[in-house]
Design a protein around this motif. Structure first.
Motif, PDB file in Angstrom:
ATOM      1  N   MET A 194       0.824  -1.206   0.000  1.00 44.27           N
ATOM      2  CA  MET A 194       0.000   0.000   0.000  1.00 44.27           C
ATOM      3  C   MET A 194       0.863   1.264   0.000  1.00 44.27           C
ATOM      4  SD  MET A 194      -3.011  -1.052  -0.322  1.00 44.27           S
ATOM      5  CE  MET A 194      -3.858   0.514  -0.088  1.00 44.27           C
ATOM      6  N   GLU A 195       1.977   1.221   0.721  1.00 38.32           N
ATOM      7  CA  GLU A 195       2.899   2.362   0.683  1.00 38.32           C
ATOM      8  C   GLU A 195       3.421   2.578  -0.726  1.00 38.32           C
ATOM      9  OE1 GLU A 195       7.023   4.009   2.787  1.00 38.32           O
ATOM     10  OE2 GLU A 195       6.527   1.874   2.855  1.00 38.32           O
ATOM     11  N   SER A 196       3.711   1.479  -1.427  1.00 37.87           N
ATOM     12  CA  SER A 196       4.244   1.597  -2.783  1.00 37.87           C
ATOM     13  C   SER A 196       3.259   2.255  -3.735  1.00 37.87           C
ATOM     14  CB  SER A 196       4.630   0.210  -3.314  1.00 37.87           C
ATOM     15  OG  SER A 196       3.480  -0.552  -3.677  1.00 37.87           O
ATOM     16  N   GLN A 197       1.964   2.176  -3.412  1.00 38.38           N
ATOM     17  CA  GLN A 197       0.971   2.798  -4.280  1.00 38.38           C
ATOM     18  C   GLN A 197       1.170   4.304  -4.365  1.00 38.38           C
ATOM     19  OE1 GLN A 197      -1.624   0.715  -5.985  1.00 38.38           O
ATOM     20  NE2 GLN A 197       0.184  -0.448  -5.409  1.00 38.38           N
ATOM     21  N   GLY A 198       1.759   4.871  -3.302  1.00 39.95           N
ATOM     22  CA  GLY A 198       2.031   6.303  -3.312  1.00 39.95           C
ATOM     23  C   GLY A 198       3.081   6.717  -4.323  1.00 39.95           C
ATOM     24  N   LEU A 199       3.752   5.739  -4.944  1.00 34.19           N
ATOM     25  CA  LEU A 199       4.739   6.041  -5.971  1.00 34.19           C
ATOM     26  C   LEU A 199       4.112   6.145  -7.350  1.00 34.19           C
ATOM     27  CD1 LEU A 199       7.531   3.497  -4.913  1.00 34.19           C
ATOM     28  CD2 LEU A 199       7.423   5.932  -4.360  1.00 34.19           C
ATOM     29  N   SER A 200       2.935   5.549  -7.529  1.00 33.43           N
ATOM     30  CA  SER A 200       2.330   5.508  -8.856  1.00 33.43           C
ATOM     31  C   SER A 200       1.768   6.869  -9.226  1.00 33.43           C
ATOM     32  CB  SER A 200       1.224   4.454  -8.915  1.00 33.43           C
ATOM     33  OG  SER A 200       0.164   4.800  -8.045  1.00 33.43           O
ATOM     34  N   LEU A 201       1.712   7.128 -10.516  1.00 32.67           N
ATOM     35  CA  LEU A 201       1.313   8.449 -10.996  1.00 32.67           C
ATOM     36  C   LEU A 201      -0.070   8.845 -10.507  1.00 32.67           C
ATOM     37  CD1 LEU A 201       2.628   8.369 -14.677  1.00 32.67           C
ATOM     38  CD2 LEU A 201       3.558   9.644 -12.756  1.00 32.67           C
ATOM     39  N   GLY A 202      -0.988   7.879 -10.424  1.00 29.18           N
ATOM     40  CA  GLY A 202      -2.357   8.235 -10.075  1.00 29.18           C
ATOM     41  C   GLY A 202      -2.663   8.229  -8.600  1.00 29.18           C
ATOM     42  N   ALA A 203      -1.715   7.782  -7.751  1.00 30.92           N
ATOM     43  CA  ALA A 203      -2.021   7.601  -6.326  1.00 30.92           C
ATOM     44  C   ALA A 203      -1.033   8.290  -5.405  1.00 30.92           C
ATOM     45  CB  ALA A 203      -2.072   6.114  -6.003  1.00 30.92           C
ATOM     46  N   ARG A 204      -0.312   9.262  -5.915  1.00 29.23           N
ATOM     47  CA  ARG A 204       0.684   9.945  -5.090  1.00 29.23           C
ATOM     48  C   ARG A 204       0.024  10.686  -3.932  1.00 29.23           C
ATOM     49  NH1 ARG A 204       4.488  12.422  -9.958  1.00 29.23           N
ATOM     50  NH2 ARG A 204       5.570  10.455 -10.447  1.00 29.23           N
ATOM     51  N   LEU A 205       0.728  10.713  -2.808  1.00 25.67           N
ATOM     52  CA  LEU A 205       0.178  11.362  -1.621  1.00 25.67           C
ATOM     53  C   LEU A 205       0.041  12.872  -1.800  1.00 25.67           C
ATOM     54  CD1 LEU A 205       2.100   9.301   1.063  1.00 25.67           C
ATOM     55  CD2 LEU A 205      -0.377   9.376   0.767  1.00 25.67           C
ATOM     56  N   GLU A 206       0.761  13.421  -2.764  1.00 25.06           N
ATOM     57  CA  GLU A 206       0.618  14.856  -3.036  1.00 25.06           C
ATOM     58  C   GLU A 206      -0.815  15.218  -3.416  1.00 25.06           C
ATOM     59  OE1 GLU A 206       3.009  12.938  -4.080  1.00 25.06           O
ATOM     60  OE2 GLU A 206       4.957  13.933  -3.865  1.00 25.06           O
ATOM     61  N   TYR A 207      -1.535  14.257  -4.032  1.00 26.21           N
ATOM     62  CA  TYR A 207      -2.913  14.540  -4.421  1.00 26.21           C
ATOM     63  C   TYR A 207      -3.808  14.717  -3.197  1.00 26.21           C
ATOM     64  CZ  TYR A 207      -1.322  12.940  -9.018  1.00 26.21           C
ATOM     65  OH  TYR A 207      -0.634  12.787 -10.201  1.00 26.21           O
ATOM     66  N   LEU A 208      -3.498  14.002  -2.128  1.00 27.59           N
ATOM     67  CA  LEU A 208      -4.245  14.185  -0.886  1.00 27.59           C
ATOM     68  C   LEU A 208      -3.961  15.557  -0.291  1.00 27.59           C
ATOM     69  CD1 LEU A 208      -5.939  13.182   1.550  1.00 27.59           C
ATOM     70  CD2 LEU A 208      -3.829  12.175   2.464  1.00 27.59           C
ATOM     71  N   ILE A 209      -2.717  15.962  -0.320  1.00 30.44           N
ATOM     72  CA  ILE A 209      -2.328  17.270   0.231  1.00 30.44           C
ATOM     73  C   ILE A 209      -2.977  18.402  -0.552  1.00 30.44           C
ATOM     74  CG2 ILE A 209      -0.358  18.795   0.653  1.00 30.44           C
ATOM     75  CD1 ILE A 209       1.332  16.221   1.035  1.00 30.44           C
ATOM     76  N   ASP A 210      -3.029  18.251  -1.877  1.00 30.07           N
ATOM     77  CA  ASP A 210      -3.553  19.320  -2.732  1.00 30.07           C
ATOM     78  C   ASP A 210      -5.052  19.223  -2.972  1.00 30.07           C
ATOM     79  OD1 ASP A 210      -0.921  20.154  -2.973  1.00 30.07           O
ATOM     80  OD2 ASP A 210      -0.586  19.064  -4.859  1.00 30.07           O
ATOM     81  N   GLY A 211      -5.657  18.074  -2.672  1.00 28.29           N
ATOM     82  CA  GLY A 211      -7.050  17.854  -3.039  1.00 28.29           C
ATOM     83  C   GLY A 211      -8.071  18.439  -2.084  1.00 28.29           C
ATOM     84  N   PHE A 212      -7.611  18.934  -0.931  1.00 30.77           N
ATOM     85  CA  PHE A 212      -8.510  19.557   0.039  1.00 30.77           C
ATOM     86  C   PHE A 212      -7.799  20.764   0.620  1.00 30.77           C
ATOM     87  CE2 PHE A 212      -9.869  19.914   4.550  1.00 30.77           C
ATOM     88  CZ  PHE A 212     -11.191  20.267   4.331  1.00 30.77           C
ATOM     89  N   ASP A 213      -8.555  21.815   0.897  1.00 33.91           N
ATOM     90  CA  ASP A 213      -7.965  23.038   1.465  1.00 33.91           C
ATOM     91  C   ASP A 213      -7.770  22.846   2.965  1.00 33.91           C
ATOM     92  OD1 ASP A 213      -7.080  25.544   2.083  1.00 33.91           O
ATOM     93  OD2 ASP A 213      -8.966  26.572   1.644  1.00 33.91           O
TER      94      ASP A 213
END
Length: 306
Positions: free
Chosen positions: A95-114
């Motif tokens: 599951m941690e490795s999923q954060g490496l994939s283009l569509g599942a990076r943790l940056e999207y969580l950081i940027d996806g909500f204010d």
């Protein structure tokens, strides 16, 4: 064939060497975990889907899946995982490795909500948060936030596993053994009540009635706790077929198949998400959602339907 596929290179005849692709698997344990899990569990489960369909037809039973055919187990995926030595740890690293994939990076969580809308010392409860990967990423981005990572005993991380991080991060993350099917525990007196309950890649693992149970526990916590608290769900919202590029949609449909093969669950369309939230007791509603550019998942803001 390995050279032609790009896995290795042949700098001179009969000499085989690593390519940038293969050396990454040697040097990055997260990619090793990804490859191992896919090879040992993912691909064999997919191959057993036809046999599962022949045996059980249409079913939502958690122990009548392609994974059950492949593994020879008669119990649910997560229950079986706890019985297999090392599988829980491998799954967490997968599951941690999923954060490496283009569509599942943790940056999207950081940027996806204010997140800046919250108070400076907001308390985030990372429900089913495993080793705390999402909490660590958010803690880096928001130096005042506090985090409680919840998961069952066999899946949860520990303070010792993040002790290598700078103390400004590790000191703000706690690990609490908690099953998300149980009522939320009282907040520890030295921390504020939760501002956010985070569900990242959780609900797609569970069929409708189980997802309703998870959400109902959190809905009760919202009702009985801080009035401004909310639930943030990061999960796939399936598009209407044909409304996005074929390659992008194919990636989402593969995820949908994976949910069916392992859990008899599925990725949900927008209307199905709204129906699920409304079915919680007390009722929830989708306040808004966004699909960060490049992300395979949407970030949904959910509140009580007062």
């Amino acid at each position: 064939m390995a050279v032609l596929s790009g896995l290795f290179i042949e700098p001179e005849p009969t000499l085989i060497a690593h390519s940038p692709l293969s050396i990454s698997f040697v040097s990055d344990p997260r990619l090793q975990a990804w490859g191992t899990f896919i090879t040992k569990y993912g691909a064999p489960s997919a191959q057993a889907m036809a046999a599962a369909t022949e045996r059980w037809g249409y079913t939502q039973a958690k122990n009548e899946t392609a994974y059950n055919i492949f593994s020879g187990s008669s119990v649910f995926f997560f229950d079986h995982m706890q019985q297999v030595p090392g599988m829980s740890d491998l799954f967490a690293r997968y599951m941690e490795s999923q954060g490496l994939s283009l569509g599942a990076r943790l940056e999207y969580l950081i940027d996806g909500f204010d997140w800046n809308r919250l108070r400076s010392q907001a308390h985030i409860v990372d429900v089913g948060g495993s080793k705390g990967f999402a909490s660590v990423a958010l803690a880096r981005a928001h130096p005042g936030f506090l985090f409680t990572v919840q998961d069952i005993q066999t899946g949860i991380g520990s303070s010792s596993e993040i002790s290598h991080l700078e103390s400004s991060i590790s000191s703000r993350i706690r690990f609490v053994v908690q099953d998300f099917f149980d009522p939320q525990p009282p907040t520890q007196s030295d921390w504020p009540p939760p501002d956010v309950f985070l569900l990242r890649k959780i609900l797609h693992d569970w069929p409708q009635h189980e997802s309703r149970r998870i959400l109902s526990r959190l809905a009760v916590a919202l009702r009985d706790g801080q009035s401004t608290a909310r639930i943030i769900i990061m999960d796939t919202i399936l598009p209407v077929s044909g409304t996005i590029g074929r390659l992008q949609e194919a990636r989402l449909r593969v995820r949908d198949l994976t949910m069916a093969q392992n859990f008899n669950s599925y990725e949900r369309e927008l209307g199905e998400w709204e129906e699920l939230l409304e079915s919680a007791v007390p009722k929830l509603k989708l306040l808004n959602w966004t699909q960060p550019s490049g992300s395979a998942m949407a970030v949904m803001e959910v509140v009580l339907d007062r």
